[in-house]
Design a protein around this motif. Structure first.
Motif, mmCIF file in Angstrom:
data_model
loop_
_atom_site.group_PDB
_atom_site.id
_atom_site.type_symbol
_atom_site.label_atom_id
_atom_site.label_comp_id
_atom_site.label_asym_id
_atom_site.label_seq_id
_atom_site.Cartn_x
_atom_site.Cartn_y
_atom_site.Cartn_z
ATOM 1 N N ASN A 154 0.682 -1.925 0.336
ATOM 2 C CA ASN A 154 0.344 0.104 0.215
ATOM 3 C C ASN A 154 0.845 1.333 0.026
ATOM 4 N N GLN A 230 -5.764 -3.033 -1.103
ATOM 5 C CA GLN A 230 -6.679 -2.348 -0.261
ATOM 6 C C GLN A 230 -7.340 -1.640 0.885
ATOM 7 N N ASP A 231 -8.603 -3.002 0.385
ATOM 8 C CA ASP A 231 -9.402 -2.917 1.071
ATOM 9 C C ASP A 231 -9.365 -3.746 1.757
ATOM 10 N N ASP A 232 -8.664 -4.989 2.074
ATOM 11 C CA ASP A 232 -8.268 -6.332 2.454
ATOM 12 C C ASP A 232 -9.595 -7.426 2.636
ATOM 13 N N SER A 233 -10.285 -6.714 1.907
ATOM 14 C CA SER A 233 -12.044 -7.807 1.595
ATOM 15 C C SER A 233 -11.805 -9.187 0.709
#
Ligand code: F6R
Length: 615
Positions: A154, A230-233
């Motif tokens: 990131n 980015q959003d860890d999903s």
């Protein structure tokens, strides 16, 4: 560029990785390295040179046991090719090890910060910065490797496909991707990692292609967890079944992949039009065009973006599209297009051509065109490649893997696809008569046989190669549809034999290049019977008057050019618009034989790589 390979499972990793690296050498071959976990520690060996050099070094340097490992074959970006800059790279503690394909653009700023925090660097690479950034984050935050890699990425600007492991956690490999390709082979209780599927095709046909900005933690005897960086999903892994087979990626008795691929062209062209060209019914079926026919019919113009040989195929397409479908076409080098603030309208259709489907400049040009609202159509060879996925629609060339760095069958199959599209549009727009349309379809169906016939002159071409192999310069001339063939012929000679060569429209010769002509200058003239033949004959007379040596590619049975030229190479007659598909064959063979006679590395020419994933 660069090729990466990794393995975790129940087999010995070393043979899998070495064989895989050899298959990926088309992606770069200035240095190579490997890191294996032998049950107690990391065993790392790397060297400037090819995978063969690495194998020799390993034999005297490390033991090769272990069922977890990563390997790399490099095409240098940051730091000259030498042993130290080769991958894999250790972190400062020696616990972590990484391989990387891509470029970390902000590595200098990151390096400065790490130096301030006490880190030191052995190499000049951006990759060593990344592994120490990961180590720093992991230590400071006391977190698992996967999480540390995710946080580090990131902070990174650039492109990467990476594989990392930690000697203290030798049951997992962490991989991630942005911009550079990364495939995971899913076997029975084993996983493979590679830049493309060729290193693991004999072990498993099940593959997951990571998408951009995804990170995967691959655990021995367990599973793969994929997340968005980015959003860890969490991402549900999509396992696809590969169609490729082993013979397709081996030399099959030929001395070089390039020769094999030249000889594959009759078959490859047939595969390109199979199921699409129904000549006896007068139909061309192409889902990507059928589904978007209005976009093409209403297009105010077509912009082709591509690089190298694919750009040459685009130039041939310009002639074909304008001639048959009466659509204005502009052909752009992707690298220029992306940076020159081009005018792009919503009713422009952009055709991106790329064998690998990974060329960074072409990809950037696509993104730019999409951002301006244009419809983007891809013509790619590698199934599932980034460009194939980034475009709104497309048509694969189905040429099979092209391993030789110099493009051959990619060129002719690209032209085949583009011709099918042009004919389809010409029919839809009514710019071609029924008779002419049927004639083109029937002739296109005969091209594989004609290419086969052109290949039969190989021995004669080899003889011509033996006469001109020591030339320092060569000129390639062609007109109309065969002007791009002249450019392509010159490119083939340059890239594999390192002889300087220029391609020119034959009539342009008078505006400069004619000054170069003397008795030492071989001039290859593409002079098929159809298309400005008389004019080309006049150009040949002009060369003759200046004692240039003429090697002419002529239509079978030709007399006028044959009487003038020093050597002729015959190709079968076909329509003018289809002639590049046959006239290009002798030029490929000529370059090939010259390069072999000069003892050059035909499949891996110096400084080049098959897939240019850096700008
Ligand atoms: C020349 C050659 C290169 C490629 C160019 C584009 O023989 O291979 O010029 O044509 O790098 O590559 P792709 O088609 O993969 O985008």
């Amino acid at each position: 560029m660069c090729g990466i390979v990794g393995y975790i499972g129940h087999r010995e990793a070393y043979p899998i990785i070495i064989k895989g690296l050899k298959r990926l050498e088309y992606r770069g071959y200035d240095s190579a390295g490997i890191a294996l976990y032998d049950g107690a520690d990391i065993k790392l060996s790397k060297t400037k040179g090819k995978v063969d050099d690495l194998e020799k070094r390993i034999a005297s340097e490390i033991s090769t046991t272990g069922s977890l490992g990563i390997g790399h074959t490099r095409w240098a970006t940051h730091g000259i090719p030498n042993d130290i800059n080769s991958h894999p790279h250790y972190s400062n503690s020696g616990d972590l090890v990484i391989i990387h394909n891509g470029i970390i653009e902000n590595y200098e700023a990151l390096k400065k910060e790490l130096i301030q925090r006490g880190y030191s660097f052995k190499s000049d690479t951006d990759t060593e910065v990344l592994i120490n950034l990961i180590e720093d984050i992991k230590k400071n935050e006391n977190i698992k490797l996967g999480k540390a890699v995710q946080i580090a990425l990131n902070q990174v600007i650039g492109a990467y496909a990476i594989a990392v492991f930690d000697k203290n956690k030798p049951n997992e490999i962490v991989v991630a991707k942005l911009g550079s390709p990364l495939a995971i082979g899913v076997g029975e209780d084993e996983f493979f990692i590679a830049s493309d599927a060729s290193p693991f095709i004999e072990y498993t046909k099940n593959a997951i292609y990571l998408e951009d900005e995804e990170i995967a933690v691959i655990r021995r005897h367990k599973d793969i967890k994929i997340r968005k960086i980015q959003d860890d999903s969490l991402v549900n892994p999509y396992v696809q079944e590969l169609q490729m087979n082993l013979e397709e990626i081996e030399k099959g008795g030929y001395d070089h992949f390039m020769l094999k691929e030249i000889y594959e062209q009759p078959h490859a062209i047939k595969d390109t039009y199979r199921g699409r060209l129904l000549a006896n019914k007068g139909i061309i079926k192409m889902a990507g065009i059928d589904d978007n026919i209005e976009k093409f019919q209403n297009a105010s113009r077509i912009i082709v973006v591509a690089c190298g040989t694919s750009w040459h195929a685009g130039l041939v397409a310009e002639y074909i599209f304008e001639d048959l479908a009466r659509i204005p076409v502009e052909v752009e080098y992707a690298s220029e297009f992306r940076y020159r603030n081009p005018v792009i309208h919503e009713n422009d259709v952009v055709i991106a051509i790329s064998q690998s489907g990974e060329t960074a400049d072409t990809l950037a040009a696509i993104k730019l065109a999409k951002s301006k609202g244009a419809f983007v159509f891809g013509v790619c060879n590698v199934v599932g490649s980034t460009i194939a996925r980034e475009t709104h629609a497309g048509a694969y060339t189905h040429a099979g893997p092209e391993i030789g760095v110099a493009s051959t069958k990619a060129f002719t199959t690209q032209i085949t696809v583009l011709t099918l599209i042009a004919l389809k549009l010409a029919k839809a727009k009514g710019t071609i008569s029924n008779e002419d349309y049927r004639l083109h379809l029937n002739e296109l169906a005969l091209i594989p046989e004609k290419v086969l016939e052109a290949l039969k002159h190989d021995e004669h071409i080899k003889h011509i190669a033996s006469i001109y192999k020591d030339a320092k310069n060569c000129l390639y001339l062609g007109r109309g549809f065969n002007f791009p063939v002249a450019l392509e012929g010159a490119l083939k000679l340059k890239e594999i034999s390192y002889i300087h060569a220029e391609g020119y429209p034959a009539a342009e010769m008078k505006h400069g290049p004619i000054a170069l002509i003397d008795e030492n200058m071989p001039i290859i003239v593409i002079a098929p019977k159809k298309g400005h033949y008389e004019k080309v004959v006049s150009n040949i007379e002009e060369i003759k008057a200046r004692q240039g040596k003429i090697i002419a590619v002529v239509t079978k049975g030709d007399t006028s050019v044959t009487n003038l030229a020093d050597h002729t190479i015959e190709v079968p007659e076909t329509l003018e618009s289809l002639s590049p598909l046959v006239t290009t064959i002798p030029l490929q063979l000529l370059s090939y034989h010259i390069a072999v006679m000069l003892e050059k590395n035909v499949d891996q020419p110096r400084n080049l790589a098959k897939s240019v994933t850096v700008e």
